[in-house]
Design an enzyme around this catalytic site. Structure first.
Site, PDB file in Angstrom:
ATOM      1  N   LYS A 135       0.696   1.894  13.075  1.00 52.08           N
ATOM      2  CA  LYS A 135       1.157   3.225  12.660  1.00 52.08           C
ATOM      3  C   LYS A 135       1.949   3.148  11.361  1.00 52.08           C
ATOM      4  O   LYS A 135       1.742   3.928  10.420  1.00 52.08           O
ATOM      5  CB  LYS A 135       2.032   3.828  13.758  1.00 52.08           C
ATOM      6  CG  LYS A 135       2.705   5.126  13.387  1.00 52.08           C
ATOM      7  CD  LYS A 135       1.703   6.234  13.189  1.00 52.08           C
ATOM      8  CE  LYS A 135       2.377   7.482  12.701  1.00 52.08           C
ATOM      9  NZ  LYS A 135       1.420   8.573  12.481  1.00 52.08           N
ATOM     10  N   CYS A 174       7.275  11.687   8.131  1.00 49.87           N
ATOM     11  CA  CYS A 174       6.447  10.518   8.446  1.00 49.87           C
ATOM     12  C   CYS A 174       6.336   9.573   7.249  1.00 49.87           C
ATOM     13  O   CYS A 174       6.889   8.485   7.238  1.00 49.87           O
ATOM     14  CB  CYS A 174       5.055  10.992   8.853  1.00 49.87           C
ATOM     15  SG  CYS A 174       5.119  12.276  10.068  1.00 49.87           S
TER      16      CYS A 174
HETATM   17  N1  SAJ Z   1       1.227  13.955  -0.959  1.00 46.26           N
HETATM   18  C1  SAJ Z   1       1.073  13.803  -2.339  1.00 46.26           C
HETATM   19  N2  SAJ Z   1      -0.133  13.390  -2.819  1.00 46.26           N
HETATM   20  C2  SAJ Z   1      -1.182  13.117  -1.985  1.00 46.26           C
HETATM   21  C3  SAJ Z   1      -1.005  13.262  -0.590  1.00 46.26           C
HETATM   22  C4  SAJ Z   1       0.207  13.684  -0.085  1.00 46.26           C
HETATM   23  O1  SAJ Z   1       1.996  14.048  -3.110  1.00 46.26           O
HETATM   24  O2  SAJ Z   1      -2.256  12.775  -2.497  1.00 46.26           O
HETATM   25  C5  SAJ Z   1       2.531  14.363  -0.440  1.00 46.26           C
HETATM   26  C6  SAJ Z   1       2.490  15.654   0.341  1.00 46.26           C
HETATM   27  O3  SAJ Z   1       2.681  16.762  -0.516  1.00 46.26           O
HETATM   28  C7  SAJ Z   1       3.681  15.481   1.280  1.00 46.26           C
HETATM   29  C8  SAJ Z   1       3.696  13.992   1.531  1.00 46.26           C
HETATM   30  O4  SAJ Z   1       2.967  13.382   0.478  1.00 46.26           O
HETATM   31  O5  SAJ Z   1       4.887  15.836   0.664  1.00 46.26           O
HETATM   32  C9  SAJ Z   1       3.099  13.593   2.869  1.00 46.26           C
HETATM   33  O6  SAJ Z   1       1.927  14.367   3.041  1.00 46.26           O
HETATM   34  P1  SAJ Z   1       0.746  13.804   4.003  1.00 46.26           P
HETATM   35  O7  SAJ Z   1      -0.216  14.867   4.225  1.00 46.26           O
HETATM   36  O8  SAJ Z   1       0.231  12.539   3.459  1.00 46.26           O
HETATM   37  O9  SAJ Z   1       1.563  13.367   5.270  1.00 46.26           O
HETATM   38  P2  SAJ Z   1       1.944  14.054   6.641  1.00 46.26           P
HETATM   39  O10 SAJ Z   1       3.322  13.582   6.923  1.00 46.26           O
HETATM   40  O11 SAJ Z   1       1.696  15.501   6.702  1.00 46.26           O
HETATM   41  O12 SAJ Z   1       0.904  13.336   7.647  1.00 46.26           O
HETATM   42  C10 SAJ Z   1       0.809  11.933   7.592  1.00 46.26           C
HETATM   43  C11 SAJ Z   1      -0.608  11.544   7.908  1.00 46.26           C
HETATM   44  N3  SAJ Z   1      -0.766  10.099   7.725  1.00 46.26           N
HETATM   45  C12 SAJ Z   1      -1.716   9.675   6.901  1.00 46.26           C
HETATM   46  O13 SAJ Z   1      -2.413  10.446   6.256  1.00 46.26           O
HETATM   47  C13 SAJ Z   1      -1.864   8.190   6.768  1.00 46.26           C
HETATM   48  C14 SAJ Z   1      -0.929  11.849   9.339  1.00 46.26           C
HETATM   49  O14 SAJ Z   1      -2.217  11.350   9.685  1.00 46.26           O
HETATM   50  C15 SAJ Z   1       0.105  11.183  10.200  1.00 46.26           C
HETATM   51  O15 SAJ Z   1      -0.167  11.386  11.580  1.00 46.26           O
HETATM   52  C16 SAJ Z   1       1.444  11.785   9.870  1.00 46.26           C
HETATM   53  O16 SAJ Z   1       1.742  11.415   8.514  1.00 46.26           O
HETATM   54  C17 SAJ Z   1       2.431  11.190  10.833  1.00 46.26           C
HETATM   55  O17 SAJ Z   1       2.755  11.944  11.775  1.00 46.26           O
HETATM   56  O18 SAJ Z   1       2.756  10.023  10.737  1.00 46.26           O
END
Ligand code: SAJ
Length: 424
Positions: free
Chosen positions: A227, A281
């Site tokens: 994870k 996360c």
């Molecule tokens: N973000 C960027 N650029 C990107 C992708 C995301 O700036 O290309 C930013 C987003 O705006 C946000 C942050 O990163 O502020 C996190 O966004 P996210 O969509 O990557 O993360 P979460 O927290 O919504 O969900 C993640 C997911 N993990 C992965 O994609 C590896 C989800 O599958 C997990 O279950 C979740 O964390 C968790 O609960 O751990």
């Protein structure tokens, strides 16, 4: 000590793959009714389990028992209403006896980036008086390596019970995307890691009753690491995109154009720059690995530092641009940590808006379609119309779908800092 592979093969062989047998009338006690616990409890209730959901917040318990919800997640309101109405889900303040206990409590980090496992310990101690031989205890909260053994097994198991024989303990981290939780909690592949092979088997058999994705068996510590590795991988890759965007600012180049061009390479997949990294996360989990082995994780730590510095880079850019106005009016669009969710936790958008207020460089207006003045009072919120009418400098911080529809003609009259590249 069995290896992960032995765990997995044992779990698969004895269980024989997907366990889509009749949904048992087994009872489940879910401790923690937040973004993960409430959807998990509701899904299990809809599959025929008798579910008690535990939360320390009286208002949350009362809200759920009215068939309502306290968080924003598509379709969750309909599901909770149905399972509460048919008495399959009941919210309570304290744990009660059950066949299966699932711990879904927060695992934040402290100001010096140390994991705070007090909620996990408190939940483990709270279920201990109700744990009986044959029970399965699952930790779903994202946790540092060894937490399942050193915290849950230590505090949740009554004396005299042997793990893997009388009692079964496993870690099964969630990996759902906020906004798609009810879909991904069922369809995504899951990793289940037991403290013994029998624990892995027992946990896998349980998840196989409602998960349509693959349920993959391993050891507890491997499940904990998997994870953290998933989210650390994402954080490192987002940091690369953010560092690229800072580089492009220096060379007055378009980062999104360069990423689009570079990603045409068959083996390049650069992610999207943003104002920083938020959520509970991606901005948290990597620190668990850094804390566990600081001398072995320079890349993961540096990626965190790059992402944590991005908001300051955005603020300095806005401050510099605001100097062209005698009386700048800065319009900040978006406060939540990512598009179309109402979560403010660790949000860089909120951090930037807060810092612009503190810098006192002019009037700062802010809006977020998912945040109302009733729930947010740190600084005044404004309507999007007022901001588009009055602001001389617009900062796009969270790419909510509502902001995609803003007329380019309006934006053309403004100075724009688009941290998400949506208006290019
Ligand atoms: N973000 C960027 N650029 C990107 C992708 C995301 O700036 O290309 C930013 C987003 O705006 C946000 C942050 O990163 O502020 C996190 O966004 P996210 O969509 O990557 O993360 P979460 O927290 O919504 O969900 C993640 C997911 N993990 C992965 O994609 C590896 C989800 O599958 C997990 O279950 C979740 O964390 C968790 O609960 O751990």
């Amino acid at each position: 000590m069995l290896t992960s592979t032995e765990h997995e093969s044992l779990a698969e062989s004895r269980n024989g793959g997907k366990n889509q047998s009749l949904f048992p009338t087994t009872s489940v006690c879910v401790v923690g009714l937040g973004y993960i616990g409430l959807p998990t409890a509701s899904i299990l209730a809809s599959k025929g389990y008798q579910v008690s959901g535990v939360d320390v917040r009286e208002d949350v318990v009362e809200t759920i028992n009215r068939g309502e919800i306290h968080i924003e997640e598509p379709d969750l309101d309909v599901l909770v209403k149905a399972v509460v109405a048919n008495n399959r889900l009941k919210a309570i303040r304290e744990p009660q006896p059950a066949d299966i206990f699932i711990i879904c409590v927060p695992t934040p980090f402290t100001s010096d980036h140390r994991p705070d496992l007090s909620y996990v310990e408190k939940a483990s101690r709270a279920i201990q008086p109700h744990v009986k031989p044959g029970n399965l205890i699952i930790l779903e909260s994202t946790s540092p390596p060894q937490t399942t053994a050193d915290v849950v097994a230590k505090h949740a198991i009554p004396d005299g019970l042997t793990i893997g024989k009388d009692i079964f303990v496993a870690h099964c981290p969630e990996r759902v995307l906020p906004g798609r939780i009810l879909i991904e909690a069922v369809e995504n592949d899951r990793v289940v890691g037991g403290l013994t092979a029998a624990c892995t088997r027992k946990a896998k058999a349980f998840y196989d009753t409602f998960v349509t994705g693959d349920v993959l068996g391993t050891t507890a510590v491997s499940a904990e690491l998997t994870k953290l590795v998933e989210n650390s991988f994402r954080d490192v890759n987002i940091a690369f995109a953010n560092e690229l965007s800072i580089l492009c600012d220096k060379f007055e180049s378009d980062a999104w154009e360069i990423i689009k061009l570079a990603n045409r390479h068959p083996r390049v997949n650069i992610l999207t720059p943003g104002p920083g990294v938020g959520g509970h996360c991606i901005s948290v989990d990597p620190w668990f690995l850094v804390d566990a082995a600081p001398e072995l994780t320079p890349l993961i730590r540096t990626a965190r530092e790059v992402n944590e510095s991005k908001p300051h880079h955005v603020v300095e850019k806005v401050v510099k641009l605001s100097r062209q106005f005698n009386e700048p009016v800065i319009g900040c669009l978006g406060l939540t940590y990512k598009a179309d969710v109402d979560d403010l936790r660790e949000s860089p958008s909120l951090e930037i808006t807060r810092e612009l207020h503190q810098r006192g460089i002019g009037e700062v207006l802010a809006c977020d379609p998912l945040i109302s003045s009733k729930q947010f009072s740190e600084f005044p919120l404004h309507s999007l119309d007022e901001i588009l009418r009055r602001a001389t400098l617009i900062v796009l911080l969270t790419d909510h779908r509502e902001f995609l529809e803003i007329s380019p003609a309006i934006l053309h009259e403004k100075v724009v800092v688009d941290t998400r590249g949506i208006w290019r």
